[in-house]
Design a protein around this motif. Structure first.
Motif, mmCIF file in Angstrom:
data_model
loop_
_atom_site.group_PDB
_atom_site.id
_atom_site.type_symbol
_atom_site.label_atom_id
_atom_site.label_comp_id
_atom_site.label_asym_id
_atom_site.label_seq_id
_atom_site.Cartn_x
_atom_site.Cartn_y
_atom_site.Cartn_z
ATOM 1 N N LEU A 1 0.820 -1.219 0.000
ATOM 2 C CA LEU A 1 0.000 0.000 0.000
ATOM 3 C C LEU A 1 0.854 1.269 0.000
ATOM 4 N N PRO A 2 0.318 2.365 -0.516
ATOM 5 C CA PRO A 2 0.991 3.656 -0.375
ATOM 6 C C PRO A 2 1.122 3.973 1.124
ATOM 7 N N LEU A 3 2.091 4.803 1.484
ATOM 8 C CA LEU A 3 2.447 5.004 2.899
ATOM 9 C C LEU A 3 1.245 5.353 3.780
ATOM 10 N N GLU A 4 0.431 6.324 3.349
ATOM 11 C CA GLU A 4 -0.683 6.755 4.212
ATOM 12 C C GLU A 4 -1.625 5.598 4.526
ATOM 13 N N GLN A 5 -1.912 4.813 3.501
ATOM 14 C CA GLN A 5 -2.821 3.673 3.686
ATOM 15 C C GLN A 5 -2.169 2.607 4.554
ATOM 16 N N ALA A 6 -0.862 2.399 4.343
ATOM 17 C CA ALA A 6 -0.144 1.390 5.137
ATOM 18 C C ALA A 6 -0.129 1.795 6.611
ATOM 19 N N LEU A 7 0.052 3.102 6.854
ATOM 20 C CA LEU A 7 0.079 3.576 8.251
ATOM 21 C C LEU A 7 -1.280 3.364 8.910
ATOM 22 N N LYS A 8 -2.346 3.604 8.139
ATOM 23 C CA LYS A 8 -3.693 3.429 8.675
ATOM 24 C C LYS A 8 -3.921 1.948 9.031
ATOM 25 N N THR A 9 -3.541 1.079 8.114
ATOM 26 C CA THR A 9 -3.706 -0.357 8.362
ATOM 27 C C THR A 9 -2.891 -0.765 9.590
ATOM 28 N N GLU A 10 -1.667 -0.220 9.679
ATOM 29 C CA GLU A 10 -0.789 -0.567 10.803
ATOM 30 C C GLU A 10 -1.452 -0.196 12.135
#
Ligand SMILES: CCC(=O)SCCNC(=O)CCNC(=O)[C@H](O)C(C)(C)COP(=O)(O)OP(=O)(O)OC[C@H]1O[C@@H](n2cnc3c(N)ncnc32)[C@H](O)[C@@H]1OP(=O)(O)O
Length: 303
Positions: A270-279
């Motif tokens: 995922l793009p960073l923002e989405q990856a951070l949200k998932t994290e």
């Protein structure tokens, strides 16, 4: 912002949203991926099996590509069975890892050439690829740590299968070879895209255009192979060594291992923002959970 910049920004955002949805609704999206017609055609090519053994005590599953009379080539039925096995693993909440191996000392010689001949038209070829891309993407996204245990040869689609695992271990007689060029083909099961991610585009181009026989040394050098195991006398012994190699990585409760794998998958895809949200969301599933509370009570020192 320029038109190009805005378009790129829109594309990245859209891709991010779609990717996240695909990751979140993994099962729903992927099981409806292939049209029924290709399932019927694959069903017409029997032979071999994909065997799944879930070991509850260790949390390690063993997935065996089993068609030794054809060097573990994938018949049509085996492609369908692989999808079923991956589906079973997706809901294995007690699991921590999966080892993918071939039967009888060989990994896999790709698609069954007899089956391939019978669907040798572009439309069927693309549908078969769509079906296998879906299954192998789901395999790689499993919330389990996956390992391809390469004994003997991994050719064509077999080489592609190795790239759908987090790690690749090879015995000293192992060979991974993307033989597609010799068959007048390119990888179609997602193997090229994943290979670029693993070894970089320069090395991937060398391996594909040279149809290079990747032995353990070459594999280690390129970063395709994580560990080399000495060839042992029995099949069971190699598997035991592979399980020992996995042990330090799965020494935690299953929900923690599964959460770790999920954040790595989102970071990878995922793009960073989405990856951070998932994290953050995944963090919420373990924060204050049983393993976390137990660790807090023990006041461990990480020396
Ligand atoms: C997705 C794109 C793809 O995967 S394209 C397919 C890529 N794979 C190939 O081209 C593999 C072709 N096979 C080979 O190169 C050799 O059979 C290899 C695997 C090196 C083994 O050689 P060797 O040890 O001499 O054994 P062998 O050739 O006698 O094979 C034993 C029997 O197995 C069969 N076999 C092997 N691979 C396949 C395959 N992919 N599809 C169907 N059958 C296969 C051989 O034909 C042979 O069968 P038989 O004993 O002649 O009846």
């Amino acid at each position: 912002m320029s038109v190009c910049g805005a378009a790129r920004c829109w594309w990245i955002q859209t891709r991010g949203a779609v990717s996240l949805r695909v990751l979140q609704q993994n099962r729903t999206v992927c099981t409806t991926g292939a049209p029924e017609s290709i399932r019927e055609k694959l069903q017409a090519f029997p032979g071999g099996s994909i065997d799944l053994q879930k070991r509850q005590e260790s949390g390690i599953a063993v997935l065996t590509v089993n068609n030794p009379a054809r060097m573990n080539a994938f018949s049509g039925c085996m492609m369908l069975e692989l999808e079923q096995r991956v589906h079973e693993l997706e809901s294995w909440t007690e699991g921590k890892a999966v080892i993918v191996k071939g039967a009888a000392g060989n990994f896999c010689s790709g698609s069954d050439l007899n089956a391939v001949r019978a669907i040798a038209n572009p439309q069927d070829g693309m549908r078969m690829c769509e079906f296998m891309q879906n299954t192998l993407t789901r395999l790689l996204r499993l919330p389990l740590i996956s390992m391809a245990l390469v004994e003997g040869r991994a050719l064509g689609g077999g080489a592609e299968l190795t790239t759908a695992c987090d790690f690749r271990l090879m015995t000293s007689n192992g060979v991974i070879q993307f033989v597609h060029k010799h068959m007048g083909l390119v990888p179609g099961w997602g193997g090229a895209a994943r290979l670029v991610g693993i070894v970089g585009s320069q090395n991937a181009l060398k391996l594909l255009s040279g149809a290079v026989k990747v032995d353990p040394d070459c594999g280690r050098q390129m970063g395709l192979v994580d560990e080399v195991l000495l060839c042992s006398s029995g099949e069971g012994e190699t598997l035991t060594h592979a399980e020992q190699w996995l042990r330090p990585f799965i020494k935690a409760p299953a929900p923690v291992i599964q959460a770790l794998k999920k954040v790595v998958v989102s970071g990878r895809e995922l793009p960073l923002e989405q990856a951070l949200k998932t994290e953050r969301n995944v963090f919420g599933t373990v924060w204050g959970g049983p393993a976390n509370l137990k660790a807090l009570a023990l006041k461990p020192k990480h020396k």
